[in-house]
Design a protein around this motif. Structure first.
Motif, PDB file in Angstrom:
ATOM      1  N   ASP A  78      81.900  28.253  31.080  1.00 25.09           N
ATOM      2  CA  ASP A  78      81.658  27.096  30.109  1.00 25.09           C
ATOM      3  C   ASP A  78      80.395  27.248  30.840  1.00 25.09           C
ATOM      4  N   SER A  79      79.121  28.476  30.733  1.00 25.41           N
ATOM      5  CA  SER A  79      78.218  28.370  30.811  1.00 25.41           C
ATOM      6  C   SER A  79      76.909  29.070  29.853  1.00 25.41           C
ATOM      7  N   GLY A  80      77.450  28.995  28.610  1.00 29.60           N
ATOM      8  CA  GLY A  80      76.207  29.482  27.365  1.00 29.60           C
ATOM      9  C   GLY A  80      76.607  30.531  27.566  1.00 29.60           C
ATOM     10  N   GLY A  81      75.606  31.434  27.390  1.00 32.17           N
ATOM     11  CA  GLY A  81      75.853  32.708  26.509  1.00 32.17           C
ATOM     12  C   GLY A  81      74.542  33.355  27.698  1.00 32.17           C
ATOM     13  N   VAL A  82      75.139  34.761  27.879  1.00 32.17           N
ATOM     14  CA  VAL A  82      74.452  35.617  28.573  1.00 32.17           C
ATOM     15  C   VAL A  82      73.543  36.807  28.186  1.00 32.17           C
ATOM     16  N   LYS A  83      72.156  36.935  29.094  1.00 32.09           N
ATOM     17  CA  LYS A  83      71.227  37.169  28.690  1.00 32.09           C
ATOM     18  C   LYS A  83      70.811  38.147  28.664  1.00 32.09           C
ATOM     19  N   GLN A  84      71.305  38.189  30.300  1.00 34.37           N
ATOM     20  CA  GLN A  84      70.965  39.411  30.717  1.00 34.37           C
ATOM     21  C   GLN A  84      71.838  39.916  32.263  1.00 34.37           C
ATOM     22  N   THR A  85      72.378  40.974  32.954  1.00 33.05           N
ATOM     23  CA  THR A  85      73.101  41.488  33.804  1.00 33.05           C
ATOM     24  C   THR A  85      72.512  42.836  34.572  1.00 33.05           C
ATOM     25  N   MET A  86      72.576  42.284  35.818  1.00 32.07           N
ATOM     26  CA  MET A  86      72.147  43.857  36.777  1.00 32.07           C
ATOM     27  C   MET A  86      73.041  43.802  37.510  1.00 32.07           C
ATOM     28  N   VAL A  87      73.043  45.638  37.601  1.00 26.26           N
ATOM     29  CA  VAL A  87      74.068  45.725  38.692  1.00 26.26           C
ATOM     30  C   VAL A  87      72.864  47.146  39.406  1.00 26.26           C
ATOM     31  N   ALA A  88      72.967  46.675  40.985  1.00 25.95           N
ATOM     32  CA  ALA A  88      72.307  47.384  41.839  1.00 25.95           C
ATOM     33  C   ALA A  88      72.951  47.871  42.460  1.00 25.95           C
ATOM     34  N   MET A  89      73.325  49.179  42.703  1.00 29.56           N
ATOM     35  CA  MET A  89      74.042  50.607  43.329  1.00 29.56           C
ATOM     36  C   MET A  89      73.371  51.286  44.310  1.00 29.56           C
ATOM     37  N   GLU A  90      73.345  51.531  45.418  1.00 28.87           N
ATOM     38  CA  GLU A  90      73.106  52.508  46.325  1.00 28.87           C
ATOM     39  C   GLU A  90      72.230  53.874  45.847  1.00 28.87           C
ATOM     40  N   GLU A  91      72.226  54.038  44.606  1.00 28.59           N
ATOM     41  CA  GLU A  91      71.668  55.086  43.636  1.00 28.59           C
ATOM     42  C   GLU A  91      71.103  55.107  42.508  1.00 28.59           C
ATOM     43  N   GLY A  92      71.440  53.740  42.055  1.00 28.40           N
ATOM     44  CA  GLY A  92      71.092  53.150  40.830  1.00 28.40           C
ATOM     45  C   GLY A  92      70.860  51.919  40.598  1.00 28.40           C
ATOM     46  N   SER A  93      70.232  51.768  39.133  1.00 32.59           N
ATOM     47  CA  SER A  93      70.549  50.207  38.694  1.00 32.59           C
ATOM     48  C   SER A  93      70.421  50.476  37.103  1.00 32.59           C
ATOM     49  N   VAL A  94      71.475  49.742  36.926  1.00 34.00           N
ATOM     50  CA  VAL A  94      71.942  49.389  35.905  1.00 34.00           C
ATOM     51  C   VAL A  94      71.286  48.606  34.841  1.00 34.00           C
ATOM     52  N   PHE A  95      70.568  47.466  34.301  1.00 38.42           N
ATOM     53  CA  PHE A  95      70.534  46.580  33.604  1.00 38.42           C
ATOM     54  C   PHE A  95      70.945  46.096  31.965  1.00 38.42           C
ATOM     55  N   VAL A  96      71.457  45.522  31.679  1.00 38.50           N
ATOM     56  CA  VAL A  96      71.707  44.876  30.811  1.00 38.50           C
ATOM     57  C   VAL A  96      71.381  43.739  30.112  1.00 38.50           C
ATOM     58  N   MET A  97      71.230  43.533  28.609  1.00 44.97           N
ATOM     59  CA  MET A  97      70.426  42.528  28.128  1.00 44.97           C
ATOM     60  C   MET A  97      70.467  42.574  26.793  1.00 44.97           C
ATOM     61  N   SER A  98      71.558  41.261  26.140  1.00 48.51           N
ATOM     62  CA  SER A  98      71.240  40.955  24.766  1.00 48.51           C
ATOM     63  C   SER A  98      70.178  41.081  24.058  1.00 48.51           C
ATOM     64  N   ILE A  99      70.615  41.037  22.575  1.00 47.74           N
ATOM     65  CA  ILE A  99      69.358  41.735  21.532  1.00 47.74           C
ATOM     66  C   ILE A  99      69.428  40.225  20.658  1.00 47.74           C
ATOM     67  N   SER A 100      71.083  40.824  19.790  1.00 44.59           N
ATOM     68  CA  SER A 100      71.231  39.574  18.816  1.00 44.59           C
ATOM     69  C   SER A 100      72.628  40.104  18.461  1.00 44.59           C
ATOM     70  N   ASP A 101      72.823  38.604  17.965  1.00 41.73           N
ATOM     71  CA  ASP A 101      74.584  38.914  17.285  1.00 41.73           C
ATOM     72  C   ASP A 101      75.544  40.442  17.838  1.00 41.73           C
ATOM     73  N   GLY A 102      75.288  39.396  19.334  1.00 39.64           N
ATOM     74  CA  GLY A 102      76.309  40.394  20.372  1.00 39.64           C
ATOM     75  C   GLY A 102      75.959  41.800  20.562  1.00 39.64           C
ATOM     76  N   SER A 103      74.633  42.522  20.268  1.00 41.92           N
ATOM     77  CA  SER A 103      74.530  44.012  20.393  1.00 41.92           C
ATOM     78  C   SER A 103      73.107  43.679  22.034  1.00 41.92           C
ATOM     79  N   LEU A 104      73.440  44.804  22.761  1.00 47.07           N
ATOM     80  CA  LEU A 104      72.643  44.602  24.130  1.00 47.07           C
ATOM     81  C   LEU A 104      72.039  45.858  23.511  1.00 47.07           C
ATOM     82  N   LEU A 105      70.829  45.851  24.910  1.00 45.24           N
ATOM     83  CA  LEU A 105      70.306  46.960  25.473  1.00 45.24           C
ATOM     84  C   LEU A 105      70.493  46.989  26.429  1.00 45.24           C
TER      85      LEU A 105
END
Length: 159
Positions: free
Chosen positions: A88-115
């Motif tokens: 019950d935390s509302g919408g997700v704005k951004q997610t970041m995954v840090a790994m030993e050899e890289g990082s992945v960032f995910v951010m909401s754009i609009s109506d479910g689209s993601l960057l």
């Protein structure tokens, strides 16, 4: 990076391609970028020439494939949306995954689209997040159903 062909695309689609290319070229540590629709389909990619890059021995994205990055972004987006609903935390704005050899960032754009951004492990996370937020701010209001359809068709014809 191989510039995507924007011949025959609308002004809005060409502008989004330019913004995406600019994000990769201007932000240190960024390997590849993708935009994914709410149903998990890749709409934009910084790596449309993936097959040519792989043949030349370069491997910039996950396993060298923009389609792989789109799949990862879609999966992370779905997982975090489900987690937010359970908590019950509302919408997700951004997610970041840090790994030993890289990082992945995910951010909401609009109506479910993601960057989604794949970056080096030593990238400046705040700089990447800032530039992602700029992209989202510029792209969110123009990513209409008509433009998403145009981008989807453009990606299908490029493959």
């Amino acid at each position: 990076m191989t510039a995507p062909s924007t011949f025959g695309l609308s002004t809005e689609a060409r502008n989004l391609h330019w913004l995406l290319s600019n994000l990769v070229e201007e932000v240190p540590g960024v390997h590849s970028v993708t935009v994914v629709s709410s149903d998990g389909l890749m709409l934009l990619s910084s790596d449309p020439g993936h097959h040519a890059a792989k043949a030349a021995g370069r491997q910039d994205g996950p396993r060298g494939s923009s389609a792989d990055l789109a799949t990862i972004v879609s999966g992370i987006g779905s997982l975090t949306i489900g987690a937010a609903k359970l908590m019950d935390s509302g919408g997700v704005k951004q997610t970041m995954v840090a790994m030993e050899e890289g990082s992945v960032f995910v951010m909401s754009i609009s109506d479910g689209s993601l960057l989604g951004v794949h970056a080096t492990p030593d990238c400046d996370m705040s700089v990447v997040a800032y530039h992602m937020a700029l992209f989202v701010g510029r792209a969110g209001h123009v990513l209409t159903p008509e433009l998403r359809s145009e981008l989807r068709k453009s990606m299908e014809s490029a493959q």
